[in-house]
Enzyme design. Sequence first.
Site, PDB file in Angstrom:
ATOM      1  N   GLU A  29     -11.243 -13.951  18.316  1.00  0.00           N
ATOM      2  CA  GLU A  29     -10.590 -15.599  18.850  1.00  0.00           C
ATOM      3  C   GLU A  29      -9.679 -15.622  19.585  1.00  0.00           C
ATOM      4  O   GLU A  29      -8.649 -14.597  19.845  1.00  0.00           O
ATOM      5  CB  GLU A  29     -10.139 -16.034  17.230  1.00  0.00           C
ATOM      6  CG  GLU A  29      -9.690 -17.555  17.421  1.00  0.00           C
ATOM      7  CD  GLU A  29      -9.448 -18.128  16.370  1.00  0.00           C
ATOM      8  OE1 GLU A  29      -9.584 -17.484  15.302  1.00  0.00           O
ATOM      9  OE2 GLU A  29      -9.073 -19.287  16.066  1.00  0.00           O
ATOM     10  N   ASN A  74     -10.185 -21.341  14.644  1.00  0.00           N
ATOM     11  CA  ASN A  74      -9.688 -22.921  14.830  1.00  0.00           C
ATOM     12  C   ASN A  74      -9.427 -23.091  16.394  1.00  0.00           C
ATOM     13  O   ASN A  74      -9.620 -24.177  16.530  1.00  0.00           O
ATOM     14  CB  ASN A  74      -8.175 -23.035  14.088  1.00  0.00           C
ATOM     15  CG  ASN A  74      -8.278 -22.629  12.640  1.00  0.00           C
ATOM     16  OD1 ASN A  74      -9.313 -22.991  12.003  1.00  0.00           O
ATOM     17  ND2 ASN A  74      -7.250 -22.459  12.091  1.00  0.00           N
ATOM     18  N   ASN A 174     -16.125 -25.080  13.563  1.00  0.00           N
ATOM     19  CA  ASN A 174     -15.513 -24.210  12.602  1.00  0.00           C
ATOM     20  C   ASN A 174     -14.557 -24.888  11.598  1.00  0.00           C
ATOM     21  O   ASN A 174     -13.906 -25.761  11.886  1.00  0.00           O
ATOM     22  CB  ASN A 174     -14.553 -23.386  13.651  1.00  0.00           C
ATOM     23  CG  ASN A 174     -13.775 -22.434  12.659  1.00  0.00           C
ATOM     24  OD1 ASN A 174     -14.244 -21.344  12.188  1.00  0.00           O
ATOM     25  ND2 ASN A 174     -12.462 -22.562  12.456  1.00  0.00           N
ATOM     26  N   GLU A 175     -14.957 -24.470  10.190  1.00  0.00           N
ATOM     27  CA  GLU A 175     -14.173 -25.124   9.317  1.00  0.00           C
ATOM     28  C   GLU A 175     -13.813 -26.517   9.477  1.00  0.00           C
ATOM     29  O   GLU A 175     -12.290 -26.984   9.280  1.00  0.00           O
ATOM     30  CB  GLU A 175     -12.726 -24.246   9.105  1.00  0.00           C
ATOM     31  CG  GLU A 175     -13.022 -22.799   8.582  1.00  0.00           C
ATOM     32  CD  GLU A 175     -11.750 -21.994   8.468  1.00  0.00           C
ATOM     33  OE1 GLU A 175     -10.735 -22.369   8.513  1.00  0.00           O
ATOM     34  OE2 GLU A 175     -12.018 -21.040   7.854  1.00  0.00           O
ATOM     35  N   TYR A 246     -10.828 -15.213   2.330  1.00  0.00           N
ATOM     36  CA  TYR A 246      -9.656 -14.001   2.691  1.00  0.00           C
ATOM     37  C   TYR A 246      -9.196 -13.878   1.369  1.00  0.00           C
ATOM     38  O   TYR A 246      -8.888 -14.744   0.538  1.00  0.00           O
ATOM     39  CB  TYR A 246      -8.773 -14.736   3.788  1.00  0.00           C
ATOM     40  CG  TYR A 246      -9.227 -14.818   4.851  1.00  0.00           C
ATOM     41  CD1 TYR A 246      -9.328 -13.577   5.914  1.00  0.00           C
ATOM     42  CD2 TYR A 246      -9.636 -16.070   5.440  1.00  0.00           C
ATOM     43  CE1 TYR A 246      -9.941 -13.811   7.141  1.00  0.00           C
ATOM     44  CE2 TYR A 246     -10.119 -16.418   6.944  1.00  0.00           C
ATOM     45  CZ  TYR A 246     -10.187 -15.152   7.497  1.00  0.00           C
ATOM     46  OH  TYR A 246     -10.847 -15.549   8.871  1.00  0.00           O
ATOM     47  N   GLU A 294     -16.285 -15.347   8.565  1.00  0.00           N
ATOM     48  CA  GLU A 294     -15.011 -14.733   8.379  1.00  0.00           C
ATOM     49  C   GLU A 294     -14.958 -14.066   7.081  1.00  0.00           C
ATOM     50  O   GLU A 294     -14.782 -14.903   5.905  1.00  0.00           O
ATOM     51  CB  GLU A 294     -14.010 -15.827   8.419  1.00  0.00           C
ATOM     52  CG  GLU A 294     -14.066 -16.383  10.082  1.00  0.00           C
ATOM     53  CD  GLU A 294     -13.015 -17.473  10.196  1.00  0.00           C
ATOM     54  OE1 GLU A 294     -11.846 -17.310   9.795  1.00  0.00           O
ATOM     55  OE2 GLU A 294     -13.199 -18.325  11.239  1.00  0.00           O
ATOM     56  N   GLN A 353     -10.525 -10.191  11.815  1.00  0.00           N
ATOM     57  CA  GLN A 353     -11.108 -10.309  13.110  1.00  0.00           C
ATOM     58  C   GLN A 353     -11.144  -8.736  13.477  1.00  0.00           C
ATOM     59  O   GLN A 353     -10.996  -7.916  12.691  1.00  0.00           O
ATOM     60  CB  GLN A 353     -10.376 -11.041  14.096  1.00  0.00           C
ATOM     61  CG  GLN A 353     -10.168 -12.552  13.430  1.00  0.00           C
ATOM     62  CD  GLN A 353      -9.499 -13.594  14.633  1.00  0.00           C
ATOM     63  OE1 GLN A 353      -9.562 -13.192  15.754  1.00  0.00           O
ATOM     64  NE2 GLN A 353      -9.384 -14.611  14.206  1.00  0.00           N
TER      65      GLN A 353
END
Length: 511
Positions: A29, A74, A174-175, A246, A294, A353
């Site tokens: 990212e 993000n 994304n999200e 996560y 992710e 990542q």
Amino acid sequence: MSDNAVRVTLHPAFRKGRVDRRLFGSFVEHLGRAVYTGIYEPGHPTADEHGFRGDVAGLTRELGVTVVRYPGGNFVSNYVWEDGVGPVEQRKPFLDLAWRTVEPYLVGTDEFLQWAEREGIEPMMAVNLGTRGVEAAAALVEYCNGEAGTRWADLRIANGREKPYGVRLWCLGNEMDGPWQIGHKDAHEYGKLAAQAGHAMKLVDPSIELVVCGSSSMQMPTFGEWERTVLSYTYDIVDHISMHAYYEELDGDRGSFLASGTAMDRFVDRVVASADAVGAERRSDKKITISFDEWNVWYLESRFPGEKNLPIQRDAPRIIEDVYSGLDAVVVGDLLVTLLNHADRVPVAALAQLVNVIAPIMTEPGGEAWRQPTFHPFATTARLARGEALDVRVTTPSYGTARHGEVPVVTAAATVDDDGALALFLTNRSAEPVEVEIDHVGSALAVHEGLRMLADHEPAVHGPQHAARVAERCWGPVDVTTAVRPAQGARTTVRLEPESWTALAGTLTTA
Ligand code: AHR
């Protein structure tokens, strides 16, 4: 077998499904030092003629990464991709609001895609459905995949790239369920937009695969309802739904942290159930699969101040550069066990990542690149897990955790390829060694290689020397001549170290 005995039953005929190589993906990212001084650093002693670091590329190859997601995260939700293509000297720095960082646009779509191509990595691109929409998304697909003769494909050609890149995997934003997301939307707004953008993108290139945003974690208050609503708009157009998760050790609760793989397992089951419920209502034979794009250990609650509290920075600031321990690496190994056990529904995943930002690879600007402890279980699993995932049955005691209730002490996953090459991955979450009986009735098992990671009790410290010390203490070979022993009948016993993750390679052939 006593009540506390552990048994893992393997049979080559009982299979879950082929392990898609895209399960071993990662993520780059425009965040912190993932791009600048991560994969890209012109002037670094190992940089190639394009400015990409050779040492990082070498470690990426060793890690066995097959797919890399880009450019966010993000970041993508305020990204103007057109500003990141064309002559670099004409690109204007842009204030990225996701991470409050000045983006110099030295690396954009072409630089990233050409790096991925040189490294033999499949790119997974994300489009901005935060501040932008259908037109910009379709234009980006045309820029990447279109043949000469249309506006955006011709712009690519004018920028020096004749041949289409043929990007297959595309994330629809994304999200988008997260209030932190720039251009955050509710499930109806997002579902409609994703369906329209996805429809247009597939009209540009019908061969692409689309990933629609699922919930950004199972803890989101909208979890479940989000999946149901979004898929009710997009079921026929998308191929995959995303999952993000996560894990971290909170309040010294080691037992819960070690059980993160079980939390991930339940999360997958719930998303699969939600997707299948939408399919059932529609009487559809299509199965939506999961892009777990992710996942990792991230000390998000305990170490990250939150993006709103970041000052505006430039020049590749150090953001979320988590340093990992042997314990974190055992958890990463166990999360891979979970992913392999869902090979039938999870064809794509990305360790978030790749470099510097919550990453298995770390660098110093102008200096070394090194492996974090989490590098080892990922690289080993990517190397050994081949062919099909077996439907492994585990009989194990359980233990109680504050965060996840009762969880198994031992977890296991296995793969076997067409030549009978077996890989078996085992986690022992208890503080005691465990003797595992492998029951392989009807087949012969031989083990020729073993590697294991031990969970340590030492705090993680930044730097290549620390990472090397952790590797020396926690990571190493298993002496398969003593740890793996034939037992009565078609059985083999394996000794697992306390709080450890073990990989065994061998053969499983029909006797
Ligand atoms: O991986 C870091 C961030 O975590 C990503 O930008 C975002 O998608 C997630 O919340």
